[in-house]
Scaffold this active site. Sequence first.
Site, short mmCIF file in Angstrom:
data_model
loop_
_atom_site.label_atom_id
_atom_site.label_comp_id
_atom_site.label_asym_id
_atom_site.label_seq_id
_atom_site.Cartn_x
_atom_site.Cartn_y
_atom_site.Cartn_z
N LYS A 196 0.84 -1.12 -0.11
CA LYS A 196 0.05 0.03 -0.09
C LYS A 196 0.73 1.27 0.08
O LYS A 196 0.58 2.12 -0.75
CB LYS A 196 -0.73 0.00 1.09
CG LYS A 196 -1.90 -1.12 1.32
CD LYS A 196 -2.79 -1.04 2.62
CE LYS A 196 -2.20 -1.35 3.73
NZ LYS A 196 -1.27 -2.38 3.98
N THR A 197 1.99 1.25 0.76
CA THR A 197 2.80 2.58 1.08
C THR A 197 3.56 2.67 -0.33
O THR A 197 3.58 3.66 -0.84
CB THR A 197 3.63 2.38 2.17
OG1 THR A 197 2.84 2.16 3.35
CG2 THR A 197 4.61 3.51 2.35
N ASP A 243 -1.41 7.92 3.65
CA ASP A 243 -1.51 6.36 4.16
C ASP A 243 -1.91 6.02 5.48
O ASP A 243 -2.49 7.07 6.20
CB ASP A 243 0.38 6.25 4.20
CG ASP A 243 0.89 4.90 4.35
OD1 ASP A 243 -0.11 4.17 4.02
OD2 ASP A 243 2.08 4.76 4.25
N GLU A 244 -1.90 4.89 5.73
CA GLU A 244 -2.55 4.49 7.23
C GLU A 244 -4.00 5.16 7.40
O GLU A 244 -4.10 5.63 8.66
CB GLU A 244 -1.45 4.78 8.18
CG GLU A 244 -0.17 4.30 8.01
CD GLU A 244 0.16 2.79 8.48
OE1 GLU A 244 -0.81 2.17 8.93
OE2 GLU A 244 1.20 2.34 8.47
N GLN A 287 -5.87 -3.01 10.85
CA GLN A 287 -4.43 -2.34 11.42
C GLN A 287 -4.79 -1.20 12.05
O GLN A 287 -4.13 -0.40 12.37
CB GLN A 287 -3.51 -2.31 10.54
CG GLN A 287 -2.70 -3.53 10.10
CD GLN A 287 -1.22 -3.21 9.04
OE1 GLN A 287 -0.45 -2.63 9.67
NE2 GLN A 287 -1.70 -3.45 7.94
N ARG A 335 5.17 -7.31 10.84
CA ARG A 335 6.41 -6.53 10.77
C ARG A 335 7.60 -7.53 10.28
O ARG A 335 8.60 -7.04 9.83
CB ARG A 335 6.68 -5.86 12.20
CG ARG A 335 5.68 -4.74 12.63
CD ARG A 335 5.06 -3.88 11.62
NE ARG A 335 4.11 -4.42 11.34
CZ ARG A 335 3.45 -3.93 10.21
NH1 ARG A 335 4.07 -3.03 9.09
NH2 ARG A 335 2.23 -4.32 9.43
P1 ATP Z 1 1.73 -2.19 5.96
O1 ATP Z 1 0.39 -2.71 5.88
O2 ATP Z 1 2.49 -2.95 6.94
O3 ATP Z 1 1.90 -0.77 5.96
P2 ATP Z 1 2.03 -2.13 3.14
O4 ATP Z 1 1.04 -2.53 2.36
O5 ATP Z 1 2.25 -0.53 3.32
O6 ATP Z 1 2.29 -2.49 4.38
P3 ATP Z 1 4.71 -1.87 1.72
O7 ATP Z 1 5.49 -1.34 2.99
O8 ATP Z 1 4.49 -0.94 1.04
O9 ATP Z 1 3.36 -2.35 2.38
O10 ATP Z 1 5.21 -3.03 1.18
C1 ATP Z 1 5.88 -4.19 1.77
C2 ATP Z 1 7.01 -4.74 1.19
O11 ATP Z 1 6.83 -5.33 -0.03
C3 ATP Z 1 7.94 -3.78 1.09
O12 ATP Z 1 9.43 -4.15 1.15
C4 ATP Z 1 7.86 -3.26 -0.39
O13 ATP Z 1 9.06 -2.89 -0.92
C5 ATP Z 1 7.62 -4.54 -1.13
N1 ATP Z 1 6.85 -4.79 -2.19
C6 ATP Z 1 5.41 -4.09 -2.39
N2 ATP Z 1 4.84 -4.25 -3.60
C7 ATP Z 1 5.82 -4.96 -4.24
C8 ATP Z 1 5.85 -5.57 -5.57
N3 ATP Z 1 4.83 -5.28 -6.41
N4 ATP Z 1 7.00 -6.16 -5.72
C9 ATP Z 1 7.99 -6.46 -5.04
N5 ATP Z 1 8.04 -5.93 -3.82
C10 ATP Z 1 7.03 -5.24 -3.31
MG MG Z 2 2.08 0.72 4.78
#
Ligand code: ATP
Ligand code: MG
Length: 690
Positions: A30-31, A211-212, A242, A620
């Site tokens: 997402k981030t 975000d969040e 979350q 995490r």
């Molecule tokens: P959270 O819910 O904990 O905030 P999130 O959904 O924001 O997590 P991110 O932090 O954006 O997730 O991504 C998690 C990990 O996966 C990061 O290391 C990111 O670089 C990697 N990632 C995300 N999308 C891809 C993708 N399409 N290909 C490869 N790696 C990815």
């Molecule tokens: Mg995130």
Amino acid sequence: MSAGLNLAQQEAVNYLHGPCLVLAGAGSGKTRVITHKIGRLIQAGLEAERIAAITFTNKAAAEMRERAKQLVGRDARKVLICTFHALGVRMMRQDGSVLGLKQQFSILDTDDVTGILKDAGGTTDAATARTWQWTISGWKNAGLNAAEAAAQAKDGDEQMIAKIMARYEERLTAYQSVDFDDLIGMPLKLLRDFPQVRAKWQKMVGHVLVDEYQDTNATQYELLKLLVGERGRFTAVGDDDQSIYGWRGATLDNLRKLPVDYPALKVIKLEQNYRSTSAILRAANNVIQPNPKLFPKTLFSELGEGEPVRVVDCDSEEHEGERMVARIQSTRANGLAQEWKDFAVLYRANHQARVFEQALRKAAIPYKVSGGQSFFDRAEIRDLCAWLRLWVNNDDDPAFLRCVTTPKRGIGHQTLGSLGVFAGKYKLSLFEALFSSSLGSVLAARAVGSLHEFGRYVNDLEFRARHTLGAEAAKAFLLEWLKEIGYEKHLYDGEDNEKVAAARWTNVLDFIDWMSKRCGGEIDDAAGVAQSSERKNLLEVAQTIALLSTISEREKDQNVVTLSTLHAAKGLEWPHVILAGCVEGMLPFKPEDADGKPVSEAFTARLQEERRLMYVGITRAQRTLAVSWSKKRKKGRELVVAQPSRFIAEMALDKVTTREDPREKLKALRAEFAKKSADSAAAAAAANAP
Ligand code: ATP
Ligand code: MG
């Protein structure tokens, strides 16, 4: 901008002209969508300065700024990447005057607020003042002013607090100061009540990314709504599982309301987790499973089964510390990790860090405690910040009182008491009052003389600070000022232990160094209120200090083990995570209602939030996860028998049946759904057949 994004992520990134919600589980990118979308928007021709990306913490903002810089280069610096509060500061600096606030207002931190409330409510007890603070903050977040709070007060206690709130607000106005809640509430008022201001901001902001999103509160929702206007060009990303700030007013209603308020809302779900192994993800899914769902989610990982999640049983908290160290060392010995920064130890509450710190220190393992006592809570740093605040805003009475007595300059409490009465009578700030020509009627000439001398000195400092540009000049000026007020001597005089005094002086020098670098634009303005890379004068830099909790918001580069509370770990990831202190009473925090009846609605809601906290902790971890608990724990001074957290059992680590591949389940569901649609289409066709 599509490199490294899956199809659903690309869809979210490429959807530019309307409201978009990405609702997905932990680690699903997402981030990453937000950072890539900043790049995509710039590529599509939107000016970087018209993009606002809102994060939950300054640390997350610093992290995102860094990633955006890598993706889009220099333009990323112009994007407003900051927290809701920093956005609020920016809005208030530009337009707060219509609410009667001068541009150089002060931002009060929690300690200042407690102090003012003690005064407003006539108590010396900080704990009482803090409970008032809590209630008042709740009202402010619900958009109530003191009169409205009084009108809806449930009992005598609330009536009284509403009265204190009225006095508190009067004081803030007099001091030209705002608290953290005002940084959301006042910008909301600006946009709601002043159409020109609203039009200006809506025109200026081309796209808002949040975000969040699950942790926004009701006022933030309204602020966002007014900021994006009817066009609704925003991208919100979040995960209902979350949501862990309900206790601070965050509400999942903000997720429910979006499709109603924005019928054109495009909702995108992400299903692949890129962070964790299947073993870790399964434990997470099992824990969160009993919670009611806002929408169904299936997360899968292609990173393989990985190491099993371990439960570490310990006899005592000290034992838990030892086993934690042993685990870190063996993980390194086995070649699973090379660096200290690959490890995080996460726990529920700040005070749990102590035994883990001791264990790490004993083993000579470098670590940092994040989300713990803030650098800015130290007395010496608070002293310096009070001076800076007084330069920025002369009407800041709390800062005035601290500066005029730190270091002591022969102005005593009696003089200050009379000055206070005089200022109150004529509705002046203390600073204004000291220059009043009739002050001589209540104070002796000598006292008036000392006050004048202090006042002139502050004016002089303010003038010099305003004309101090860039890092070198700032450093020279700040050191000179410390010499003038004799601050080093003040530290040594006030402290019997010379080592402690020396450590404090080192903190002071670190602080000066950091302030200077910020003036030179050498380091990012962590609060994100001002653009970095420009030379700034000291006053500009000083105003936002209250928004920061550490002098290095980008801590990732240090090669040390992270100790952090679960709340402060939100959004972050580490290869190896130890979730410590997983006992009933800590996580979940209060497993029963005070009266021992664990069935009320409030109890159920609390338990659900605790479960989400556990889910945040588990997710995490990237490669290995250990969950530790100890059979005895300290409760106050006593040692009590502890039970393992119910969430450990809920992870269902020994159940092989949970090992089905969620993708298979998803495929089956899709096939079933496709068949149903085909059947009903066939039936409809048959019915319409001539
Ligand atoms: P959270 O819910 O904990 O905030 P999130 O959904 O924001 O997590 P991110 O932090 O954006 O997730 O991504 C998690 C990990 O996966 C990061 O290391 C990111 O670089 C990697 N990632 C995300 N999308 C891809 C993708 N399409 N290909 C490869 N790696 C990815
Ligand atoms: Mg995130």
